[in-house]
Write a protein that holds these residues in place. Structure first.
Motif, mmCIF file in Angstrom:
data_model
loop_
_atom_site.group_PDB
_atom_site.id
_atom_site.type_symbol
_atom_site.label_atom_id
_atom_site.label_comp_id
_atom_site.label_asym_id
_atom_site.label_seq_id
_atom_site.Cartn_x
_atom_site.Cartn_y
_atom_site.Cartn_z
ATOM 1 N N THR A 1 -83.486 -5.169 -62.453
ATOM 2 C CA THR A 1 -84.177 -5.495 -61.213
ATOM 3 C C THR A 1 -83.221 -5.310 -60.048
ATOM 4 O O THR A 1 -81.994 -5.394 -60.238
ATOM 5 N N PRO A 2 -83.708 -5.032 -58.852
ATOM 6 C CA PRO A 2 -82.810 -4.922 -57.697
ATOM 7 C C PRO A 2 -82.007 -6.199 -57.501
ATOM 8 O O PRO A 2 -82.533 -7.310 -57.633
ATOM 9 N N ALA A 3 -80.739 -6.041 -57.218
ATOM 10 C CA ALA A 3 -79.856 -7.200 -57.072
ATOM 11 C C ALA A 3 -78.848 -6.945 -55.965
ATOM 12 O O ALA A 3 -78.243 -5.877 -55.894
ATOM 13 N N LEU A 4 -78.689 -7.934 -55.106
ATOM 14 C CA LEU A 4 -77.637 -7.931 -54.098
ATOM 15 C C LEU A 4 -76.520 -8.838 -54.593
ATOM 16 O O LEU A 4 -76.758 -9.780 -55.355
ATOM 17 N N VAL A 5 -75.289 -8.583 -54.165
ATOM 18 C CA VAL A 5 -74.174 -9.398 -54.624
ATOM 19 C C VAL A 5 -73.475 -10.036 -53.434
ATOM 20 O O VAL A 5 -73.415 -9.461 -52.341
ATOM 21 N N SER A 6 -72.974 -11.236 -53.652
ATOM 22 C CA SER A 6 -72.084 -11.893 -52.698
ATOM 23 C C SER A 6 -70.861 -12.360 -53.463
ATOM 24 O O SER A 6 -70.912 -12.549 -54.686
ATOM 25 N N MET A 7 -69.769 -12.560 -52.745
ATOM 26 C CA MET A 7 -68.515 -12.960 -53.396
ATOM 27 C C MET A 7 -67.768 -13.964 -52.540
ATOM 28 O O MET A 7 -67.642 -13.780 -51.323
ATOM 29 N N HIS A 8 -67.272 -14.999 -53.179
ATOM 30 C CA HIS A 8 -66.388 -15.965 -52.540
ATOM 31 C C HIS A 8 -64.951 -15.476 -52.690
ATOM 32 O O HIS A 8 -64.551 -15.033 -53.767
ATOM 33 N N ILE A 9 -64.166 -15.544 -51.618
ATOM 34 C CA ILE A 9 -62.757 -15.160 -51.652
ATOM 35 C C ILE A 9 -61.943 -16.438 -51.737
ATOM 36 O O ILE A 9 -61.795 -17.159 -50.746
ATOM 37 N N GLY A 10 -61.447 -16.755 -52.925
ATOM 38 C CA GLY A 10 -60.754 -18.017 -53.137
ATOM 39 C C GLY A 10 -59.276 -17.944 -52.842
ATOM 40 O O GLY A 10 -58.713 -16.877 -52.584
ATOM 41 N N PRO A 11 -58.604 -19.099 -52.874
ATOM 42 C CA PRO A 11 -57.155 -19.146 -52.655
ATOM 43 C C PRO A 11 -56.394 -18.553 -53.826
ATOM 44 O O PRO A 11 -56.965 -18.303 -54.894
ATOM 45 N N ALA A 12 -55.117 -18.351 -53.628
ATOM 46 C CA ALA A 12 -54.281 -17.755 -54.669
ATOM 47 C C ALA A 12 -54.228 -18.660 -55.896
ATOM 48 O O ALA A 12 -53.953 -19.852 -55.791
ATOM 49 N N ARG A 13 -54.522 -18.081 -57.049
ATOM 50 C CA ARG A 13 -54.388 -18.739 -58.350
ATOM 51 C C ARG A 13 -54.129 -17.661 -59.381
ATOM 52 O O ARG A 13 -54.606 -16.525 -59.237
ATOM 53 N N ALA A 14 -53.417 -18.014 -60.426
ATOM 54 C CA ALA A 14 -53.148 -17.019 -61.466
ATOM 55 C C ALA A 14 -54.430 -16.560 -62.131
ATOM 56 O O ALA A 14 -54.544 -15.409 -62.564
ATOM 57 N N ASN A 15 -55.432 -17.453 -62.235
ATOM 58 C CA ASN A 15 -56.679 -17.121 -62.912
ATOM 59 C C ASN A 15 -57.780 -16.687 -61.946
ATOM 60 O O ASN A 15 -58.952 -16.656 -62.304
ATOM 61 N N ARG A 16 -57.401 -16.314 -60.717
ATOM 62 C CA ARG A 16 -58.393 -15.818 -59.762
ATOM 63 C C ARG A 16 -58.923 -14.469 -60.234
ATOM 64 O O ARG A 16 -58.160 -13.589 -60.623
ATOM 65 N N LYS A 17 -60.235 -14.315 -60.175
ATOM 66 C CA LYS A 17 -60.874 -13.085 -60.651
ATOM 67 C C LYS A 17 -62.157 -12.867 -59.866
ATOM 68 O O LYS A 17 -62.696 -13.810 -59.284
ATOM 69 N N GLY B 1 -78.224 -14.633 -61.285
ATOM 70 C CA GLY B 1 -77.149 -14.865 -62.238
ATOM 71 C C GLY B 1 -75.796 -14.752 -61.562
ATOM 72 O O GLY B 1 -75.683 -14.618 -60.337
ATOM 73 N N TYR B 2 -74.773 -14.809 -62.389
ATOM 74 C CA TYR B 2 -73.394 -14.673 -61.925
ATOM 75 C C TYR B 2 -72.657 -13.727 -62.864
ATOM 76 O O TYR B 2 -72.890 -13.734 -64.079
ATOM 77 N N ALA B 3 -71.777 -12.924 -62.301
ATOM 78 C CA ALA B 3 -70.982 -11.995 -63.096
ATOM 79 C C ALA B 3 -69.507 -12.289 -62.871
ATOM 80 O O ALA B 3 -69.068 -12.506 -61.736
ATOM 81 N N LYS B 4 -68.743 -12.286 -63.957
ATOM 82 C CA LYS B 4 -67.297 -12.479 -63.897
ATOM 83 C C LYS B 4 -66.621 -11.253 -64.477
ATOM 84 O O LYS B 4 -67.070 -10.707 -65.489
ATOM 85 N N LEU B 5 -65.520 -10.860 -63.843
ATOM 86 C CA LEU B 5 -64.798 -9.675 -64.273
ATOM 87 C C LEU B 5 -63.356 -10.057 -64.585
ATOM 88 O O LEU B 5 -62.624 -10.550 -63.715
ATOM 89 N N GLY B 6 -62.958 -9.870 -65.836
ATOM 90 C CA GLY B 6 -61.577 -10.111 -66.240
ATOM 91 C C GLY B 6 -60.750 -8.861 -66.044
ATOM 92 O O GLY B 6 -61.012 -7.840 -66.689
ATOM 93 N N VAL B 7 -59.738 -8.916 -65.166
ATOM 94 C CA VAL B 7 -59.065 -7.689 -64.722
ATOM 95 C C VAL B 7 -57.587 -7.619 -65.122
ATOM 96 O O VAL B 7 -56.921 -6.632 -64.827
ATOM 97 N N ASP B 8 -57.073 -8.642 -65.777
ATOM 98 C CA ASP B 8 -55.690 -8.639 -66.250
ATOM 99 C C ASP B 8 -55.662 -9.445 -67.549
ATOM 100 O O ASP B 8 -56.689 -10.007 -67.949
ATOM 101 N N PRO B 9 -54.526 -9.496 -68.253
ATOM 102 C CA PRO B 9 -54.535 -10.178 -69.559
ATOM 103 C C PRO B 9 -55.054 -11.610 -69.507
ATOM 104 O O PRO B 9 -55.832 -12.020 -70.385
ATOM 105 N N LEU B 10 -54.647 -12.395 -68.498
ATOM 106 C CA LEU B 10 -55.100 -13.779 -68.427
ATOM 107 C C LEU B 10 -56.593 -13.859 -68.158
ATOM 108 O O LEU B 10 -57.332 -14.529 -68.886
ATOM 109 N N THR B 11 -57.075 -13.186 -67.123
ATOM 110 C CA THR B 11 -58.489 -13.322 -66.777
ATOM 111 C C THR B 11 -59.403 -12.641 -67.794
ATOM 112 O O THR B 11 -60.524 -13.095 -68.022
ATOM 113 N N ARG B 12 -58.923 -11.560 -68.441
ATOM 114 C CA ARG B 12 -59.726 -10.977 -69.523
ATOM 115 C C ARG B 12 -59.896 -11.980 -70.658
ATOM 116 O O ARG B 12 -60.990 -12.134 -71.203
ATOM 117 N N ALA B 13 -58.814 -12.662 -71.017
ATOM 118 C CA ALA B 13 -58.886 -13.656 -72.095
ATOM 119 C C ALA B 13 -59.842 -14.788 -71.719
ATOM 120 O O ALA B 13 -60.606 -15.281 -72.565
#
Length: 401
Positions: A116-132, A146-158
């Motif tokens: 279905t058509p979907a628009l996205v918004s994103m919150h820009i959070g403060p610095a954290r090692a697990n920020r994704k 819904g919500y989508a999460k993207l793991g982009v490095d070893p920590l956030t992928r895990a």
């Protein structure tokens, strides 16, 4: 196209550029402009906090309303005012900075996943090692899809993989008043781990504060017992071995040596502990209590079994004191230790050594922050030697007298 960001003080503007390159990796990708369509950068490109889609006032208003958990009456009024401005089409006139994208990216893929058509918004959070990247998915009429999460490095992928597994496991467990999002999609996108979850009904009326506190306690007890509860010696438990291994994995850094000393003190006392499960990061931004008694809980990436029952209540208490009430971190840790008997009363812990469960929780938190390199990422609580360790060591010294 090169995404240029102005200099910033807290790193969020630079992260906006990194985030845009991840979500829209096409070489024709994102650029900052004044005016036009795309995403409104709120409040500005030099101080980004939120990306709001243009093209639908209702979706933009919904993005603002559900970007973060507003703390305090003033913050709630500001957020409601912003949402109203975007719903009326005034937001783009006030906030002029835009993120404009030429090619297709993750947003287009997510629309295919949802069908279905979907628009996205994103919150820009403060610095954290697990920020994704965490994307809110919205229908043009403002409904949350819904919500989508993207793991982009070893920590956030895990963490993304762990949350997917946890949500599937929790779907078949008795959780009492707790409502958990279902998994809509789990896979790989451009080499990154991707998890798409259902949207929980956060827009329904909330419970009054007194009822909410009681419901949240009951929810934490339900999570603690969802895989069963057992009692036994802490020193000989699997949890003791796992926690010792986690501290040993930190190597010879001074904080690790101090944590080893704390664990030895607890092991020498060897309290009898009730063991259960915990959410792993229960705070005011990860839960909501509805007027009908349901407790919505999200962000299950730290879910774990066979830990001292009541960890969630301890985590909620110290995070609320620091993040919501403005208590100094060391004072919050001291208060947590002093009030452990009250916080852990619903979890059937041994009253003689209930404070040691709080000590173990703080060791667990310190090991997590050090393992994830939160201090190096700029997280203010990552420097555990300045607040957490002094509070624990002072408490154990008083206990020994």
């Amino acid at each position: 196209m090169v995404f240029r960001v102005p200099p910033d003080g807290d790193g969020r503007a630079a992260y906006l550029g990194e985030l845009a390159g991840l979500i829209w990796p096409d070489p024709a990708g994102p650029a900052l402009r004044k005016g036009g369509r795309g995403w409104v950068v709120v409040p500005s490109a030099s101080r980004p906090r939120l990306l709001v889609p243009t093209g639908s006032g209702r979706a933009a208003a919904s993005a603002v309303r559900h970007s973060t958990e507003a703390v305090g009456r003033k913050a709630k009024l500001v957020r409601q005012g912003l949402a109203t401005a975007f719903r009326l089409g005034l937001g783009p006139l006030v906030f002029r900075d835009r993120l404009v994208v030429a090619g297709a990216g993750l947003d287009a893929y997510l629309a295919e996943v949802l069908g279905t058509p979907a628009l996205v918004s994103m919150h820009i959070g403060p610095a954290r090692a697990n920020r994704k990247p965490v994307l809110q998915l919205l229908a043009p009429d403002g409904r949350a899809l819904g919500y989508a999460k993207l793991g982009v490095d070893p920590l956030t992928r895990a963490l993304v993989e762990a949350e997917s597994a946890a949500l599937r496991r929790l779907a078949d467990l008795p959780l009492g008043p707790v409502t958990v999002a279902g998994v809509r999609h789990h896979g790989d996108w451009h080499g990154h781990a991707l998890l798409v979850q259902e949207a929980l009904p956060v827009r329904l009326p909330r419970a009054a504060s007194t009822a909410a506190e009681a419901a949240e306690r009951a929810a934490m007890v339900a999570v603690a017992g969802c895989l069963g509860v057992r009692r036994g010696s802490w020193a000989g438990s699997d949890h003791a071995a796992r926690l010792a291994d986690a501290v040993d994995a930190l190597g010879a850094r001074p904080e690790a040596e101090r944590l080893r000393a704390v664990l030895k003190t607890v092991a020498d006392t060897d309290p009898t502990v009730a063991f259960g499960a915990w959410h792993g990061d229960w705070n005011g931004g990860n839960s909501a209590v509805l007027a009908d008694g349901r407790v919505l809980v999200w962000d299950w990436e730290r879910f774990e079994a066979d830990v001292p029952a009541g960890y969630d209540a301890l985590h909620r208490a110290v995070q609320t004191a620091i993040g919501h009430d403005g208590v100094a971190a060391t004072d919050a840790a001291r208060a947590l230790l002093a009030g452990a008997d009250r916080t852990l009363a619903p979890f059937d812990q041994d009253g003689r050594d209930v404070d040691l469960v709080a000590v173990l929780y703080l060791v667990e938190l310190a090991a997590r922050y050090l393992r994830d390199r939160q201090a190096e990422a700029g997280a203010r609580l990552g420097q555990v030697d300045t607040w957490l360790l002094p509070a624990v060591e002072e408490h154990l010294a008083r206990r020994a007298r």
